[in-house]
Design a protein around this motif. Structure first.
Motif, PDB file in Angstrom:
ATOM      1  N   CYS A   7      10.647  26.233 -37.109  1.00 46.45           N
ATOM      2  CA  CYS A   7      10.268  27.510 -36.796  1.00 46.45           C
ATOM      3  C   CYS A   7       8.854  27.560 -36.161  1.00 46.45           C
ATOM      4  N   VAL A  65       6.375  24.782 -37.422  1.00 45.66           N
ATOM      5  CA  VAL A  65       6.360  24.754 -38.930  1.00 45.66           C
ATOM      6  C   VAL A  65       7.567  24.172 -39.266  1.00 45.66           C
ATOM      7  N   ALA A  92       9.810  31.785 -39.595  1.00 47.46           N
ATOM      8  CA  ALA A  92       9.761  31.053 -40.811  1.00 47.46           C
ATOM      9  C   ALA A  92      10.060  31.792 -41.926  1.00 47.46           C
ATOM     10  N   GLU A 117      16.764  22.806 -44.020  1.00 48.87           N
ATOM     11  CA  GLU A 117      15.438  23.041 -43.510  1.00 48.87           C
ATOM     12  C   GLU A 117      15.537  23.505 -41.973  1.00 48.87           C
ATOM     13  N   VAL A 128      10.136  27.102 -51.188  1.00 47.79           N
ATOM     14  CA  VAL A 128      10.272  26.315 -50.065  1.00 47.79           C
ATOM     15  C   VAL A 128       9.074  25.383 -49.938  1.00 47.79           C
ATOM     16  N   VAL A 169       4.986  32.413 -47.294  1.00 46.93           N
ATOM     17  CA  VAL A 169       5.076  31.759 -45.812  1.00 46.93           C
ATOM     18  C   VAL A 169       4.314  32.216 -44.889  1.00 46.93           C
ATOM     19  N   ALA A 198      13.021  30.770 -44.601  1.00 48.75           N
ATOM     20  CA  ALA A 198      12.760  30.571 -46.073  1.00 48.75           C
ATOM     21  C   ALA A 198      13.893  31.512 -47.078  1.00 48.75           C
ATOM     22  N   VAL A 250      10.439  24.489 -42.378  1.00 51.14           N
ATOM     23  CA  VAL A 250      10.494  25.135 -43.708  1.00 51.14           C
ATOM     24  C   VAL A 250      11.752  24.571 -44.428  1.00 51.14           C
ATOM     25  N   GLY A 295       1.099  30.632 -45.269  1.00 47.18           N
ATOM     26  CA  GLY A 295       1.293  28.941 -44.881  1.00 47.18           C
ATOM     27  C   GLY A 295       1.474  28.759 -43.580  1.00 47.18           C
ATOM     28  N   PHE A 296       2.095  29.325 -42.698  1.00 48.53           N
ATOM     29  CA  PHE A 296       2.211  29.332 -41.445  1.00 48.53           C
ATOM     30  C   PHE A 296       1.028  29.214 -40.775  1.00 48.53           C
ATOM     31  N   MET A 298       6.561  23.723 -46.883  1.00 50.90           N
ATOM     32  CA  MET A 298       6.156  24.091 -45.452  1.00 50.90           C
ATOM     33  C   MET A 298       5.550  22.781 -44.819  1.00 50.90           C
ATOM     34  N   LYS A 299       5.784  22.128 -43.716  1.00 49.69           N
ATOM     35  CA  LYS A 299       5.103  20.967 -43.234  1.00 49.69           C
ATOM     36  C   LYS A 299       4.849  21.339 -41.764  1.00 49.69           C
TER      37      LYS A 299
END
Lengths: 717, 717
Positions: free
Chosen positions: B523, B591, B529, B520, B540, B568, B533, B593, B571-572, B542-543
């Motif tokens: 980013c 974030v 990000a 992980e 992947v 990605v 990924a 990844v 998601g970001f 993402m959090k």
């Protein structure tokens, strides 16, 4: 104690024989006005001498007729040369002759009109097939004239209340049992005699000791009915190594429940190694122990693990108080003991609610050092102020509304200077609340304990044992108060096929009993399959249909996630090909197209034909819950939806169905309906039904039903 | 018995006080050559009179110095007006003066050079903060001269072997304890005295009875060390309501294990209601009961539920045989009892392997009626042929290689005409096999039971109780034989952050201890990000990364199944927006990844800072296993990979990791490595660490490792 290693052996005729159900004849066994002893001995230490010696020393009030062709008198009584020569017909006879002469004696007694005979004689079913055949002849001869038999190979029958000793148990030589309210029925002679000796050593009075031997005629179930009918018997202790005749046992247990007579049962052979020992000992078929557990629970029997538990619970049960909503209030002179008692109550699920706040405050005013919550700790201060005992105990019952009270007084309860004052105070509370269960944990001389017992208290040295006994009173209370359940659903006559049906046929059979499967259709052509899938709605599942392929997934005969017509076409061809490859001889009846259900909880519903108790239903959650955690519940069939719902909610994983962790609640109502219908179906299907597996059943979210996704029925061919 | 409801109360100074660790001074408490009684009474029934009266009646060989300013003699002994006036320095003093005078007495004794004092006086920490302060002064005064204290608020200390009675327990008036090898240490005075009375009533000899009271100075742990050092003590019974000082207890238990002295412990407050009672009784902090269970098991302590169990196991333990691989051979005269014993052994996990086939055949030749498998049933035939007993018992041990033998003889073992011959036969087998555990289940007079005990047998009325005691000998044997575990991994100094770290920071911290997370990267830009990924490989996860958002999933801060660069990017933006919306003040660090791992088994690894025992590690399977089934295992930190692997394999759901139902085997080695490293990390992190949750950890298939997917660390700020 018998010298034969087996006291109860299979009786091949037991299910087919004539059974004159003459309860008044059987009742004479417990209370005969006259008894003949066939094979009587003048020597009181011999097997043939002991019953006469025991009865005379204990004051049996009926007539005793010794039968012995070689003597004019036996132990001072006139002896008779034969049954025919007896001056009158005896109510009961004890038969002690060798196996070879037993049939002659039984025939003569039956012809004479004797009501029942107790056969000590061994050498019958317990020694093999020849003995079993000879045993069947005994029963035939007796039943020809309506006479009933205990044994053969029985250690006998005792009624301490009437001083009737139809036994050769040597334990009597050490201490004769005390008259009382507890009946012992045991399949093992040696263990039954042990139980009698332990009860006697622990001052527990007995109303009957019945050692059933080979049970050629009268079974444990019959003896149960007999002691239920007996007014002296208040509590029944049962020891069984293998249940041979379920119907009689169940009828007896139901009669006991109706009569509010608690039954305690030790059914051994629980463990694998225990079962091996039980088999070699009795040669009887041990049913699945989990089934036995479920049935005994259903019938309100408290199943005990140890002899000590049996006696502890019986001791308290003779007090006759069985609260359906049992709660425990504790008065103690040691905080430590209070905590031990609380832990013990928690372990067996006996509630110990706190005293009302106002009562706690009032008690603290009386004794600032006290712990008033429950356990209520009066501390050693009671030694200075004995009235605290009655005041606090009364408060527990009147204000805390506990149905059971346990008082812990350790050795102080046995001190000569304390005991009389303590008894007085306890009696004040006792007399105010006669409907309360009162147990004490204290150490005292046997005489002093007897005085406490006469005051109305059951005394236990160890407080944890008292807790176990108190909890059992609630089990009896709930069983006695249990209303009749809802009726099982009515399921029309079920016509089982000649051999195991295919999945589709199985589902059709079940559908006739109202058990729903996922929407589905059996299709024999590709076009039909496509039409069916379009009607049902995608995604669908496809499965091979063949009466010769029982476990479809093993040959790749199940296809999931088919989302369009092309998928159906390809799937049809693939399944037919796999079916042919895997089982070239198999009849292929087509392909099942079914709705693929998502979002349900996987369950297993099943039926198992138990050799003792008949069809038994099982419920569990799918996958690891059943196979690794064995989190299942069993119940005899049939039953209504109320019982089914209780079953479903009783498993450990039930929160998964009840909406734990933000899950939707599952349709438990529909699941219960299905389980109940399955139980009725199993009964309607009759004994050719071997098993049913509905695995998985999908319990959909509330209001959306439950569907059997797969169904396997096995029948005897 | 104390009149105060609390016998052990929190001592605020207990962890910071000076602790002269003078074992020889403490040892004098058990075996003083001289004892002063401060506040001695001429009336033998008063608290101040009882110790002198008890010692004199029982023959204490040391000197007794009564101190009483108002009398020339006390109970016939010369009395002294003060401590200063004593003709010599007593080894030990008993202090019975009122609370207000206690400090003066303790100071005088300490100055005089007395080794230790037993304080009966109450009115200290158990009554509140003022009492606690006064109590601290007592300790200070004693320690100023190296004197050690038991109590205050103690019921005292007894050594029955030396007839030393430093107690006012009234139980002694009923029956003085018999000298023997069992030591009692109890936090509750009333319950300890009860235990002494029950042991005495059951003919169990004692080497010490120690009632620790408030434990202002000497704790249960110190007393444990003292009886471990005492040559008369073979077995130790411990009663505790709340562990206050874990280090001393653990050290004492470890010393007992090294000395091969079995420790039986009743630690009450197991249940919720029990805990409430324990709190009000001792005001001590009850640690989580599951933690206590785990720690006691680790240290080889057998935790008992009831007083009866405590005494049963102690009775057998005094025989000194503790087989690490315990197996049970049974010789019985009742098949029924054999089955009960088999069931009981199965329930507690005591193996009962079958006799070798050849031996079974040989025994059947000797007695065709016998059941030769194990249980071995000699039937009542032994009454005619008593040598069967020695022959069969010898065969069990010599050929069946059982380490423990249980013989069931019911009331026949108590019959005068049988007992001497039975004893003789049993002794033949006993003498041939002195290293075997021998227990008997029989009913006999107390005198006769004593004779059996002197012959080398432990006698139990109930066979199931004997089985429980025999099983415990194996627990001790395994604990004594347990090799030192592998060392815990070495983890460098851990620098905890000032406040709860973010997930990424937590993982970084753990990575320094070798605990792997899924690949992980954090980013701060969209481009970074996407690059991350692509490097890690799709799919992947993402959090959101923020030190202010602890539970990310609650705000939608976790996105799964992102399969390409566009995902990605979207998601970001989504995560940053959700973070701002949910917590406008939150610092957003970017974030995370991470690789999305598929095919692993979800586990939970955690650390909990226990208030008594420090950091404790937990392992369980994810989801319902922990939350509904509570299928977890705990262990004190730190530990090596061997212990970690045993933990993992001990949970009920372990088959899921071990390849049950066709699953791939999980990488248990990697999981054990992680758990062991986590335990070392927790210790290195120090007491500011509150908890760690690695939930889930994915255990991948064998050889593919284990990865923490999420990590939460909580610290004291």
């Amino acid at each position: 104690m018998s010298t034969a290693k087996s006291t109860a052996a299979a009786s091949p005729t037991s299910t087919t024989r004539a059974r004159p159900s003459d309860r008044s004849r059987i009742a004479k066994l417990l209370n005969p006005n006259s008894v003949a002893v066939i094979g009587a001995s003048d020597d009181p230490s011999r097997i043939g001498g002991r019953p006469i010696s025991y009865m005379r020393s204990q004051g049996y009030a009926g007539k005793i007729f010794p039968v012995n062709p070689n003597r004019a008198t036996v132990q001072g009584l006139t002896a008779y040369p034969s049954v025919a020569a007896l001056p009158e017909t005896p109510d009961v006879a004890i038969v002690i002759v060798p196996a070879s002469a037993a049939l002659e004696s039984v025939t003569a007694l039956a012809e004479r009109g004797c009501a029942a005979a107790i056969l000590f004689t061994s050498g019958f079913a317990e020694i093999g097939p020849e003995g079993a055949a000879a045993q069947a002849k005994l029963v035939e001869a007796a039943h020809a004239h309506g006479m009933r038999l205990i044994g053969p190979n029985s250690l006998g029958l005792i009624n301490p209340c009437k001083h009737f000793y139809g036994t050769f148990a040597t334990g009597c030589e050490l201490a004769f049992p005390k008259a009382g309210g507890v009946a012992i029925i045991s399949q093992s002679g040696a263990y039954g005699a042990h139980l009698m000796a332990v009860a006697t050593a622990n001052d527990i009075g007995l109303s009957a000791v019945i050692l059933t031997g080979n049970e050629a005629d009268l079974t444990v179930g019959d003896m149960l009915q007999m002691v239920v009918d007996d007014p002296d018997t208040k509590v029944i202790m049962l020891y069984s190594e293998g249940i041979k005749e379920a119907a009689g046992l169940v009828a007896g247990l139901e009669a006991a429940r109706r009569a509010r007579k608690p039954v305690l049962m030790m059914k051994v052979g629980r463990s694998a190694v225990g079962s091996a020992a039980a088999q070699s000992h009795t040669a009887s078929i041990a049913g699945d122990d989990r089934v036995t557990d479920a049935v005994l629970k259903e019938l309100g029997v408290v199943r005990v693990q140890t002899t000590e538990q049996m006696l502890d619970i019986a001791r308290l049960a003779t007090r006759g108080v069985y609260p359906a909503n049992n709660t425990l209030g504790v008065i103690t002179v040691s905080g430590g003991a209070g905590v031990i008692i609380s832990d013990a109550a928690d372990a067996v699920g006996l509630p110990m609610p706190a005293m009302p706040q106002a009562s706690q405050e009032r008690l603290l005013k009386l004794l600032p050092f006290a712990a008033p919550r429950n356990p209520v700790d009066v501390t050693a201060q009671y030694l200075n102020e004995m009235s605290l005992i009655s005041t606090f105990t009364d408060a527990l019952i009147a204000e805390g509304k506990y149905t059971s009270i346990l008082g812990f007084f350790t050795y102080t309860g046995g001190v000569a200077s304390i005991a009389p004052r303590l008894r007085e105070q306890l009696k004040i509370a006792r007399n105010k609340h006669p409907d309360c269960i009162f147990a004490l944990s204290l150490m005292a001389s046997r005489d002093l304990i007897r005085q406490y017992e006469e005051d109305g208290f059951a005394v236990f040295e160890d407080p944890s044992r008292a807790v176990v006994a108190i909890e059992a009173m609630g089990q009896f209370g709930r069983a006695f108060a249990k209303p009749a359940g809802l009726p099982a659903p009515i399921v029309g006559p079920v016509q089982l096929p000649a051999s195991n049906p295919s999945e589709a046929a199985a589902k059709q059979l079940l559908a006739s009993a109202g058990i729903a499967s996922a929407p589905e259709e059996v299709c024999t052509t590709i076009d039909a399959a496509v039409r069916a899938a379009e009607k049902i709605g995608f995604p669908v599942v496809m499965k091979i249909v063949s009466p010769d392929i029982l476990h479809k997934s093993e040959i790749g005969g199940v296809l999931l996630d088919i989302v369009d017509a092309d998928g159906v076409r390809a799937g049809f061809n693939l399944l037919m090909q796999r079916g042919k490859t895997a089982a070239p001889q198999a009849r292929l009846d087509g392909v099942l197209v079914a709705k693929q259900l998502k979002g349900g909880v996987e369950c297993i519903l099943g039926i198992h034909q138990d050799p003792v108790f008949g069809p038994v239903a099982m419920f569990g959650l799918g996958g690891i819950f059943v196979e690794i955690l064995q989190d299942v519940v069993l119940h005899r069939c049939p039953f209504g939806t109320d019982v089914a719902e209780q079953m479903i909610r009783s498993i450990k994983g039930a929160p998964l169905l009840e909406g734990a962790r933000g899950r939707p609640k599952a349709d438990i109502k529909a699941l219960a309906e299905m389980l109940s219908r399955l139980s009725a179906f199993a009964v309607a299907a009759g004994p050719r039904l071997q098993s049913i597996d509905l695995n998985p059943v999908l319990a959909m979210p509330e209001g959306q039903g439950a569907y059997a996704v797969d169904a396997v029925i096995e029948v005897t061919e």
